[in-house]
Design a protein around this motif. Sequence first.
Motif, PDB file in Angstrom:
ATOM      1  N   MET A   1       0.824  -1.178   0.000  1.00 29.83           N
ATOM      2  CA  MET A   1       0.000   0.000   0.000  1.00 29.83           C
ATOM      3  C   MET A   1       0.876   1.252   0.000  1.00 29.83           C
ATOM      4  O   MET A   1       1.931   1.281   0.619  1.00 29.83           O
ATOM      5  CB  MET A   1      -0.849  -0.003   1.265  1.00 29.83           C
ATOM      6  CG  MET A   1      -2.306   0.010   0.992  1.00 29.83           C
ATOM      7  SD  MET A   1      -3.147   0.297   2.542  1.00 29.83           S
ATOM      8  CE  MET A   1      -4.628  -0.517   2.194  1.00 29.83           C
ATOM      9  N   SER A   2       0.414   2.287  -0.647  1.00 29.79           N
ATOM     10  CA  SER A   2       1.163   3.537  -0.676  1.00 29.79           C
ATOM     11  C   SER A   2       0.826   4.378   0.563  1.00 29.79           C
ATOM     12  O   SER A   2      -0.059   4.035   1.344  1.00 29.79           O
ATOM     13  CB  SER A   2       0.811   4.308  -1.949  1.00 29.79           C
ATOM     14  OG  SER A   2      -0.535   4.713  -1.896  1.00 29.79           O
ATOM     15  N   ARG A   3       1.527   5.463   0.698  1.00 23.20           N
ATOM     16  CA  ARG A   3       1.260   6.350   1.844  1.00 23.20           C
ATOM     17  C   ARG A   3      -0.152   6.914   1.744  1.00 23.20           C
ATOM     18  O   ARG A   3      -0.830   7.078   2.738  1.00 23.20           O
ATOM     19  CB  ARG A   3       2.264   7.490   1.874  1.00 23.20           C
ATOM     20  CG  ARG A   3       3.669   7.023   2.108  1.00 23.20           C
ATOM     21  CD  ARG A   3       4.538   8.170   2.430  1.00 23.20           C
ATOM     22  NE  ARG A   3       5.060   7.857   3.751  1.00 23.20           N
ATOM     23  CZ  ARG A   3       5.564   8.697   4.587  1.00 23.20           C
ATOM     24  NH1 ARG A   3       5.624   9.950   4.277  1.00 23.20           N
ATOM     25  NH2 ARG A   3       6.025   8.320   5.742  1.00 23.20           N
ATOM     26  N   TYR A   4      -0.566   7.246   0.534  1.00 25.06           N
ATOM     27  CA  TYR A   4      -1.915   7.776   0.347  1.00 25.06           C
ATOM     28  C   TYR A   4      -2.953   6.743   0.761  1.00 25.06           C
ATOM     29  O   TYR A   4      -3.933   7.065   1.424  1.00 25.06           O
ATOM     30  CB  TYR A   4      -2.125   8.196  -1.113  1.00 25.06           C
ATOM     31  CG  TYR A   4      -3.504   8.733  -1.374  1.00 25.06           C
ATOM     32  CD1 TYR A   4      -3.852  10.011  -0.961  1.00 25.06           C
ATOM     33  CD2 TYR A   4      -4.458   7.960  -2.018  1.00 25.06           C
ATOM     34  CE1 TYR A   4      -5.112  10.511  -1.183  1.00 25.06           C
ATOM     35  CE2 TYR A   4      -5.728   8.450  -2.244  1.00 25.06           C
ATOM     36  CZ  TYR A   4      -6.050   9.727  -1.827  1.00 25.06           C
ATOM     37  OH  TYR A   4      -7.316  10.218  -2.051  1.00 25.06           O
ATOM     38  N   GLY A   5      -2.698   5.501   0.403  1.00 24.38           N
ATOM     39  CA  GLY A   5      -3.620   4.425   0.768  1.00 24.38           C
ATOM     40  C   GLY A   5      -3.677   4.227   2.271  1.00 24.38           C
ATOM     41  O   GLY A   5      -4.751   3.976   2.835  1.00 24.38           O
ATOM     42  N   ASP A   6      -2.534   4.351   2.948  1.00 19.55           N
ATOM     43  CA  ASP A   6      -2.507   4.248   4.411  1.00 19.55           C
ATOM     44  C   ASP A   6      -3.319   5.364   5.054  1.00 19.55           C
ATOM     45  O   ASP A   6      -4.091   5.135   5.984  1.00 19.55           O
ATOM     46  CB  ASP A   6      -1.071   4.308   4.922  1.00 19.55           C
ATOM     47  CG  ASP A   6      -0.264   3.079   4.522  1.00 19.55           C
ATOM     48  OD1 ASP A   6      -0.887   2.048   4.202  1.00 19.55           O
ATOM     49  OD2 ASP A   6       0.980   3.175   4.521  1.00 19.55           O
ATOM     50  N   GLU A   8      -5.723   7.115   3.665  1.00 25.19           N
ATOM     51  CA  GLU A   8      -7.137   6.934   3.348  1.00 25.19           C
ATOM     52  C   GLU A   8      -7.750   5.853   4.237  1.00 25.19           C
ATOM     53  O   GLU A   8      -8.870   6.011   4.742  1.00 25.19           O
ATOM     54  CB  GLU A   8      -7.290   6.550   1.873  1.00 25.19           C
ATOM     55  CG  GLU A   8      -8.730   6.467   1.437  1.00 25.19           C
ATOM     56  CD  GLU A   8      -8.865   6.153  -0.035  1.00 25.19           C
ATOM     57  OE1 GLU A   8      -9.991   5.873  -0.453  1.00 25.19           O
ATOM     58  OE2 GLU A   8      -7.840   6.172  -0.752  1.00 25.19           O
ATOM     59  N   ALA A   9      -7.037   4.777   4.469  1.00 35.07           N
ATOM     60  CA  ALA A   9      -7.541   3.710   5.333  1.00 35.07           C
ATOM     61  C   ALA A   9      -7.704   4.202   6.765  1.00 35.07           C
ATOM     62  O   ALA A   9      -8.694   3.876   7.438  1.00 35.07           O
ATOM     63  CB  ALA A   9      -6.599   2.507   5.282  1.00 35.07           C
ATOM     64  N   ALA A  10      -6.760   5.005   7.231  1.00 34.79           N
ATOM     65  CA  ALA A  10      -6.858   5.545   8.588  1.00 34.79           C
ATOM     66  C   ALA A  10      -8.063   6.463   8.715  1.00 34.79           C
ATOM     67  O   ALA A  10      -8.798   6.415   9.712  1.00 34.79           O
ATOM     68  CB  ALA A  10      -5.583   6.298   8.946  1.00 34.79           C
ATOM     69  N   VAL A  11      -8.315   7.283   7.712  1.00 41.00           N
ATOM     70  CA  VAL A  11      -9.475   8.180   7.743  1.00 41.00           C
ATOM     71  C   VAL A  11     -10.764   7.369   7.715  1.00 41.00           C
ATOM     72  O   VAL A  11     -11.716   7.661   8.446  1.00 41.00           O
ATOM     73  CB  VAL A  11      -9.416   9.182   6.576  1.00 41.00           C
ATOM     74  CG1 VAL A  11     -10.722   9.933   6.420  1.00 41.00           C
ATOM     75  CG2 VAL A  11      -8.269  10.157   6.781  1.00 41.00           C
ATOM     76  N   ARG A  12     -10.816   6.332   6.910  1.00 40.47           N
ATOM     77  CA  ARG A  12     -12.031   5.505   6.853  1.00 40.47           C
ATOM     78  C   ARG A  12     -12.284   4.821   8.192  1.00 40.47           C
ATOM     79  O   ARG A  12     -13.433   4.706   8.632  1.00 40.47           O
ATOM     80  CB  ARG A  12     -11.899   4.471   5.742  1.00 40.47           C
ATOM     81  CG  ARG A  12     -12.011   5.096   4.372  1.00 40.47           C
ATOM     82  CD  ARG A  12     -12.075   4.040   3.294  1.00 40.47           C
ATOM     83  NE  ARG A  12     -12.008   4.636   1.997  1.00 40.47           N
ATOM     84  CZ  ARG A  12     -13.040   5.175   1.352  1.00 40.47           C
ATOM     85  NH1 ARG A  12     -14.221   5.177   1.927  1.00 40.47           N
ATOM     86  NH2 ARG A  12     -12.888   5.694   0.165  1.00 40.47           N
ATOM     87  N   ARG A  13     -11.221   4.362   8.859  1.00 37.24           N
ATOM     88  CA  ARG A  13     -11.388   3.746  10.181  1.00 37.24           C
ATOM     89  C   ARG A  13     -11.948   4.746  11.186  1.00 37.24           C
ATOM     90  O   ARG A  13     -12.800   4.437  12.002  1.00 37.24           O
ATOM     91  CB  ARG A  13     -10.053   3.188  10.676  1.00 37.24           C
ATOM     92  CG  ARG A  13      -9.700   1.825  10.113  1.00 37.24           C
ATOM     93  CD  ARG A  13      -8.548   1.178  10.882  1.00 37.24           C
ATOM     94  NE  ARG A  13      -7.372   2.039  11.021  1.00 37.24           N
ATOM     95  CZ  ARG A  13      -6.371   2.118  10.128  1.00 37.24           C
ATOM     96  NH1 ARG A  13      -6.403   1.383   9.025  1.00 37.24           N
ATOM     97  NH2 ARG A  13      -5.343   2.908  10.350  1.00 37.24           N
TER      98      ARG A  13
END
Length: 83
Positions: A1-6, A8-13
């Motif tokens: 996963m890229s930094r952007y994906g990390d 985005e996942a943190a924001v979704r959580r």
Amino acid sequence: MSRYGDREAAVRRLLDTPHPPVPGDLSLRAAERGARLRRRARTARRVWWAVCAVAALAFVVWASAVRPWEVPPAVTTPVVEGW
């Protein structure tokens, strides 16, 4: 996963978790605090203008008493010729 994906996942959580409860009187407290801050700023502004007015008045009184625009009197007497 890229930094952007990390990120985005943190924001979704964070968004999937239940939201914290908000106090019912939050708007009243915010309005009271805003009014208090506005009164404090208005008072500070009035005090500042009063201090400026007193300083200007003190300068005018000083200048009228000292008259710094006039030439100071001579310290020595002029030379007497033809005595």
